[in-house]
Design a protein around this motif. Structure first.
Motif, mmCIF file in Angstrom:
data_model
loop_
_atom_site.group_PDB
_atom_site.id
_atom_site.type_symbol
_atom_site.label_atom_id
_atom_site.label_comp_id
_atom_site.label_asym_id
_atom_site.label_seq_id
_atom_site.Cartn_x
_atom_site.Cartn_y
_atom_site.Cartn_z
ATOM 1 N N SER A 106 0.926 -1.431 0.013
ATOM 2 C CA SER A 106 0.101 -0.197 0.083
ATOM 3 C C SER A 106 0.970 1.146 0.087
ATOM 4 O O SER A 106 1.813 1.504 0.743
ATOM 5 C CB SER A 106 -0.769 -0.032 1.178
ATOM 6 N N ALA A 107 0.541 2.141 -0.852
ATOM 7 C CA ALA A 107 0.957 3.696 -0.964
ATOM 8 C C ALA A 107 0.779 4.414 0.438
ATOM 9 O O ALA A 107 1.402 5.484 0.324
ATOM 10 C CB ALA A 107 0.795 4.239 -2.132
ATOM 11 N N ASN A 108 -0.049 3.775 1.018
ATOM 12 C CA ASN A 108 -0.260 4.655 2.544
ATOM 13 C C ASN A 108 0.479 4.024 3.699
ATOM 14 O O ASN A 108 0.285 4.656 4.819
ATOM 15 C CB ASN A 108 -2.129 4.247 2.587
ATOM 16 N N GLN A 109 1.092 3.222 3.408
ATOM 17 C CA GLN A 109 2.319 2.685 4.549
ATOM 18 C C GLN A 109 3.729 3.207 4.084
ATOM 19 O O GLN A 109 4.255 2.779 2.900
ATOM 20 C CB GLN A 109 2.175 1.359 4.417
ATOM 21 N N ASP A 110 4.255 3.778 5.038
ATOM 22 C CA ASP A 110 5.650 4.266 4.733
ATOM 23 C C ASP A 110 6.653 3.120 4.525
ATOM 24 O O ASP A 110 7.679 3.272 3.489
ATOM 25 C CB ASP A 110 6.216 5.010 6.096
ATOM 26 N N ALA A 111 6.490 1.995 4.970
ATOM 27 C CA ALA A 111 7.445 1.068 4.846
ATOM 28 C C ALA A 111 7.614 0.598 3.400
ATOM 29 O O ALA A 111 8.726 0.328 2.789
ATOM 30 C CB ALA A 111 6.943 -0.162 5.514
ATOM 31 N N HIS A 112 6.581 0.327 2.850
ATOM 32 C CA HIS A 112 6.482 0.099 1.423
ATOM 33 C C HIS A 112 7.017 1.159 0.562
ATOM 34 O O HIS A 112 7.685 0.868 -0.490
ATOM 35 C CB HIS A 112 4.934 -0.261 0.897
ATOM 36 N N MET A 113 6.567 2.323 0.840
ATOM 37 C CA MET A 113 7.109 3.349 0.062
ATOM 38 C C MET A 113 8.874 3.458 0.253
ATOM 39 O O MET A 113 9.578 3.810 -0.692
ATOM 40 C CB MET A 113 6.370 4.610 0.370
ATOM 41 N N LYS A 114 9.210 3.401 1.360
ATOM 42 C CA LYS A 114 10.768 3.451 1.617
ATOM 43 C C LYS A 114 11.384 2.178 0.878
ATOM 44 O O LYS A 114 12.531 2.559 0.421
ATOM 45 C CB LYS A 114 11.013 3.300 3.031
ATOM 46 N N ARG A 115 10.847 1.157 0.847
ATOM 47 C CA ARG A 115 11.497 -0.155 0.218
ATOM 48 C C ARG A 115 11.566 -0.026 -1.371
ATOM 49 O O ARG A 115 12.700 -0.223 -1.859
ATOM 50 C CB ARG A 115 10.704 -1.314 0.685
ATOM 51 N N THR A 116 10.331 0.776 -1.669
ATOM 52 C CA THR A 116 10.492 1.194 -3.305
ATOM 53 C C THR A 116 11.452 2.140 -3.467
ATOM 54 O O THR A 116 12.276 2.049 -4.510
ATOM 55 C CB THR A 116 8.959 1.578 -3.509
ATOM 56 N N ALA A 117 11.672 3.064 -2.639
ATOM 57 C CA ALA A 117 12.552 4.358 -2.956
ATOM 58 C C ALA A 117 14.045 3.566 -2.820
ATOM 59 O O ALA A 117 14.773 3.889 -3.623
ATOM 60 C CB ALA A 117 12.198 5.333 -1.961
ATOM 61 N N GLY A 118 14.295 2.985 -1.832
ATOM 62 C CA GLY A 118 15.516 2.242 -1.918
ATOM 63 C C GLY A 118 16.107 1.464 -3.030
ATOM 64 O O GLY A 118 17.026 1.454 -3.363
ATOM 65 N N PHE A 119 15.150 0.497 -3.295
ATOM 66 C CA PHE A 119 15.456 -0.297 -4.637
ATOM 67 C C PHE A 119 15.709 0.651 -5.878
ATOM 68 O O PHE A 119 16.633 0.376 -6.360
ATOM 69 C CB PHE A 119 14.052 -1.105 -4.661
ATOM 70 N N ARG A 120 14.754 1.454 -6.046
ATOM 71 C CA ARG A 120 14.848 2.482 -7.364
ATOM 72 C C ARG A 120 15.973 3.444 -7.266
ATOM 73 O O ARG A 120 16.871 3.258 -8.361
ATOM 74 C CB ARG A 120 13.609 3.332 -7.091
ATOM 75 N N ASP A 121 16.330 3.918 -6.176
ATOM 76 C CA ASP A 121 17.602 4.573 -6.097
ATOM 77 C C ASP A 121 18.958 3.626 -6.153
ATOM 78 O O ASP A 121 19.933 4.346 -6.915
ATOM 79 C CB ASP A 121 17.739 5.407 -4.656
ATOM 80 N N TYR A 122 18.994 2.710 -5.625
ATOM 81 C CA TYR A 122 20.132 1.818 -5.678
ATOM 82 C C TYR A 122 20.552 1.342 -7.196
ATOM 83 O O TYR A 122 21.407 1.442 -7.611
ATOM 84 C CB TYR A 122 19.963 0.527 -4.816
ATOM 85 N N LEU A 123 19.345 0.978 -7.782
ATOM 86 C CA LEU A 123 19.259 0.725 -9.183
ATOM 87 C C LEU A 123 20.009 1.833 -9.969
ATOM 88 O O LEU A 123 21.019 1.613 -10.860
ATOM 89 C CB LEU A 123 18.016 0.417 -9.768
ATOM 90 N N ARG A 124 19.338 3.051 -9.831
ATOM 91 C CA ARG A 124 19.961 4.310 -10.640
ATOM 92 C C ARG A 124 21.400 4.452 -10.510
ATOM 93 O O ARG A 124 22.050 5.009 -11.346
ATOM 94 C CB ARG A 124 18.918 5.402 -10.250
ATOM 95 N N GLU A 125 21.546 4.352 -9.048
ATOM 96 C CA GLU A 125 23.174 4.802 -8.784
ATOM 97 C C GLU A 125 24.182 3.898 -8.846
ATOM 98 O O GLU A 125 25.233 4.056 -9.208
ATOM 99 C CB GLU A 125 23.140 5.375 -7.241
ATOM 100 N N HIS A 126 23.829 2.489 -8.607
ATOM 101 C CA HIS A 126 25.032 1.540 -8.823
ATOM 102 C C HIS A 126 24.772 0.408 -9.786
ATOM 103 O O HIS A 126 25.603 -0.594 -9.845
ATOM 104 C CB HIS A 126 25.043 0.853 -7.308
ATOM 105 N N THR A 127 23.713 0.222 -10.618
ATOM 106 C CA THR A 127 23.367 -0.623 -11.724
ATOM 107 C C THR A 127 23.281 -0.083 -12.861
ATOM 108 O O THR A 127 22.882 0.962 -13.369
ATOM 109 C CB THR A 127 22.492 -1.631 -11.251
ATOM 110 N N ASP A 128 23.195 -1.235 -13.818
ATOM 111 C CA ASP A 128 22.728 -0.772 -15.466
ATOM 112 C C ASP A 128 21.384 -1.641 -15.522
ATOM 113 O O ASP A 128 20.940 -1.758 -16.837
ATOM 114 C CB ASP A 128 23.799 -1.351 -16.364
#
Length: 312
Positions: free
Chosen positions: A163-185
């Motif tokens: 749920s986008a109404n829960q911080d845990a899921h939003m933070k997990r999504t953000a962490g995954f997205r940012d790591y892909l962008r910054e450290h992977t292809d």
């Protein structure tokens, strides 16, 4: 004989006078030191059962009366709000909440603060409120790092979040997205946010793969959703690599069978115990401001048996 009776009666009275203070002291010792209200998201998974169990054990050790309640499901924020309101009216000494909707918390947060009732959140962060649980942004980063080990550069991946109404899921999504962008292809081509339910995850993942047939990896932000996703994607050729979060027994069983590539652990027992220990410190006058993170680790097929034994 009469003299002996008088002496005996006097002894009885004297003994009673001695025992009464002892009895009062024992009753005083048996009274709970504090009453703590706990409102969790749900009680429909091993994670929340573990949180409750460890809280109850820690509360008993700390001589605390614990009231644990949950709404019907993780979408029932109105019911959760009412439960919290009722507890605040009952004169509890402290409150621990795992909000089902972080956008509907202001009223009971303000009321708890006005009443001087210490408040701690578990699993879900709220601004300015002490928190215990996973570092969920880091959880997402760990999942992305593990995904990158399994897929070649240029591969498309997706996220199926809770749920986008829960911080845990939003933070997990953000962490995954940012790591892909910054450290992977790797290329993140799709993100979907749904309720944390098995059937919705199965349907949403099927729809995502129809729209993006080039996806070869999925990050799923809860164990229940992960189980729904693998039932949809199993047998797909080429295979879909799946990384989830949480380590309940059915997810670990799927991991051992190779149906899931990896899970990021989240120990409900650790969260529950830490929550009670922290609220006791607060009630005793020690400050508990800030975030208090539990440990998380990447669990793969080879680690699953050892991790299950540790959990048991």
């Amino acid at each position: 004989m009469r003299t002996m009776a008088v002496v005996f009666l006097a002894l009885l009275v004297g003994t009673a006078v001695i025992l009464l203070p002892l009895q009062d002291a024992q009753e005083e010792m048996s009274r709970p030191a504090y009453t703590v209200g706990v409102v969790l998201k749900a009680m429909d998974s091993e994670h929340w059962l573990a949180v409750r169990s460890s809280m109850q054990k820690a509360a008993e050790e700390n001589h605390i009366r614990l009231i644990v309640m949950t709404p019907e499901n993780e979408a029932a924020y109105g019911e959760q709000d009412q439960i919290i309101e009722d507890l605040l009216q009952e004169g509890i000494d402290a409150l621990i909440v795992s909000p089902v909707n972080i956008h509907h918390t202001a009223q009971w947060v303000e009321e708890a603060q006005q009443r001087g009732i210490p408040l701690l959140t578990i699993d879900e962060k709220l601004p300015g409120i002490p928190y215990v649980g996973s570092d969920n942004y880091r959880v997402g980063q760990m999942a992305a790092e593990e995904m990158a080990k399994r897929l070649p550069a240029g591969t498309s991946v997706g996220i199926l979040a809770g749920s986008a109404n829960q911080d845990a899921h939003m933070k997990r999504t953000a962490g995954f997205r940012d790591y892909l962008r910054e450290h992977t292809d790797l290329h993140l081509v799709a993100v979907a946010a749904e309720d944390t339910k098995y059937r919705q995850a199965a349907l949403e993942s099927a729809d995502m793969l129809r729209q993006h047939p080039d996806i070869r990896g999925l990050f799923v932000t809860s164990a229940v959703m992960t189980l729904g996703v693998i039932d949809t994607t199993e047998g797909n050729q080429p295979p879909i690599h799946i990384i989830g979060v949480d380590t309940q027994s059915d997810a670990l069983a799927a991991l051992r069978l190779g149906r899931i590539d990896a899970m990021i652990s989240q120990d409900g027992h650790e969260s529950g115990k830490m929550g009670i220990d922290l609220i006791v410190k607060e009630l005793q006058g020690e400050g508990i401001d800030g975030d208090h993170f539990i440990s998380n680790e990447v669990i793969t097929k080879g680690d699953a048996n050892a991790y299950q034994m540790k959990e048991d």
